[in-house]
Scaffold this active site. Structure first.
Site, mmCIF file in Angstrom:
data_model
loop_
_atom_site.group_PDB
_atom_site.id
_atom_site.type_symbol
_atom_site.label_atom_id
_atom_site.label_comp_id
_atom_site.label_asym_id
_atom_site.label_seq_id
_atom_site.Cartn_x
_atom_site.Cartn_y
_atom_site.Cartn_z
ATOM 1 N N LYS A 1 0.856 -1.185 0.000
ATOM 2 C CA LYS A 1 0.000 0.000 0.000
ATOM 3 C C LYS A 1 0.893 1.237 0.000
ATOM 4 O O LYS A 1 1.689 1.447 0.905
ATOM 5 C CB LYS A 1 -0.920 0.002 1.223
ATOM 6 C CG LYS A 1 -1.878 1.193 1.251
ATOM 7 C CD LYS A 1 -2.827 1.096 2.436
ATOM 8 C CE LYS A 1 -3.784 2.267 2.478
ATOM 9 N NZ LYS A 1 -4.704 2.182 3.646
ATOM 10 N N LYS B 1 -2.110 -1.505 -3.749
ATOM 11 C CA LYS B 1 -3.017 -0.356 -3.674
ATOM 12 C C LYS B 1 -2.203 0.926 -3.730
ATOM 13 O O LYS B 1 -1.243 1.064 -2.964
ATOM 14 C CB LYS B 1 -3.820 -0.422 -2.362
ATOM 15 C CG LYS B 1 -4.807 0.723 -2.183
ATOM 16 C CD LYS B 1 -5.524 0.622 -0.845
ATOM 17 C CE LYS B 1 -6.488 1.801 -0.678
ATOM 18 N NZ LYS B 1 -7.151 1.782 0.645
#
Length: 333
Positions: free
Chosen positions: A202, A256
């Protein structure tokens, strides 16, 4: 060109593009409803859905309305729904205790979905930001997001969600060591079959802004999240983070955001050969939908192309706010 290819004009790649039938026969990548997870925002109270202005077409739903959304997803062939809470500002605290309250909005929604739509998989988010008065994914002490005390809180949050009936735990916090702690607690607590889809790579991205509006964290956030989310410049570090989470017991991993990091998705799938997912995040959604509503792009065509790009890069599945629209379009042919 490989020796097995005949030279032009014996070889004409356009031959295989001449008709829908030939294009279907030669298509290398497939997209289906079963490749999708639908992120849904849940709020307290009754009444109509609440629009999220920075995400046109996305709403916050009451618990009964989220159950209806789960039923819609199941009917469309979408295998999983992911819950994100909009938390009353009065419940945001320094210690984030509402995050593991068995009766918080998310845990009650899990139970309601499993009671009425038992076959759909329910995924949850594990991070403290919706419950944190400081807007961070971990506890803030002396201006610092502290790691180990945050992990202790995240473990309590994980167990509360598992006990409510969650099928998939989605740790999105990026604290060090949290996957091992969660897996150990799930094993010890009798939740051996709960899966972990770790937000393993992320990035500290500017694409998350509309999401923070949707969960009510934008105004609360102090500073930024660069001390715990990955620098967008660092691909090798992302791979190391994915390897670490797998070693600690993650069943699946996520990159992400999605489209700006297709290279990372490709590396994860090619180098590690594990179940790999991406989150087509709020900023990606807002850009496509905003441009479509202004008539600048063909919204449905760009929507479908964007999802296909994830599959082509190696994704086994994608979290996307477009999920029900994509599934309905695929069904219609």
């Amino acid at each position: 060109m490989p020796a097995s290819y005949a030279p032009f004009p014996l070889s004409r790649p356009r031959r295989m593009r001449q008709s829908p039938a030939l294009r279907a026969l030669s298509g290398e990548t497939r997209l289906s409803a079963s490749d999708l997870i639908w992120p849904v925002f849940v709020r307290e109270g009754d009444g109509p859905d609440q629009d999220v202005p920075s995400m046109p077409g996305v709403v916050r739903r009451s618990v009964p309305r989220v159950v209806e959304a789960a039923a819609e997803a199941a009917e469309l062939g979408i295998p999983a729904i992911c819950l994100f809470p909009y938390v009353d500002p009065a419940l945001k605290t320094e210690d984030c205790a509402e995050a593991w309250n068995p009766e918080n909005t998310v845990n009650r929604t899990i139970r309601a979905i499993k009671a009425q739509v038992p076959d759909i998989a329910v995924m949850t988010d594990v991070a403290l930001d919706p419950y944190n008065i400081n807007g961070h994914d971990g506890l803030v002490r002396g201006g610092e997001v502290v790691n180990d005390p945050s992990v202790e809180c995240l473990v309590k949050m994980t167990l509360a969600q598992a006990e409510a009936g969650a099928d998939i735990i989605g740790p999105s916090d990026m604290m060090d060591g949290r996957i091992g702690a969660m897996r150990g607690a799930l094993e010890a607590g009798g939740h051996q079959n709960v899966t972990i889809l770790s937000y393993a790579a992320k990035f500290a991205s500017a694409y998350y802004g509309p999401f923070r509006d949707a969960v009510g964290a934008s105004g609360a956030l102090t500073g930024d999240k660069k001390t715990y989310q990955i620098d967008p410049a660092n691909g090798d570090e992302a791979i190391r983070c994915v390897q670490r989470d797998l070693a600690e017991g993650a069943d699946m991993v996520m990159v992400k955001p999605g489209m700006p990091y297709l290279d990372i998705i490709r590396r994860v799938k090619a180098e590690l050969a594990v179940p790999t997912y991406a989150y087509q995040v709020s900023g990606e959604y807002a850009m496509i939908e905003g441009a479509a509503r202004n008539g600048w792009v063909d919204g449905d065509a760009v929507m479908m192309e964007s999802l296909m790009s994830f599959r082509r890069a190696g994704c086994d599945g994608v979290l996307s706010y477009f999920a029900p629209r994509v599934a309905a379009r695929l069904r219609a042919g």
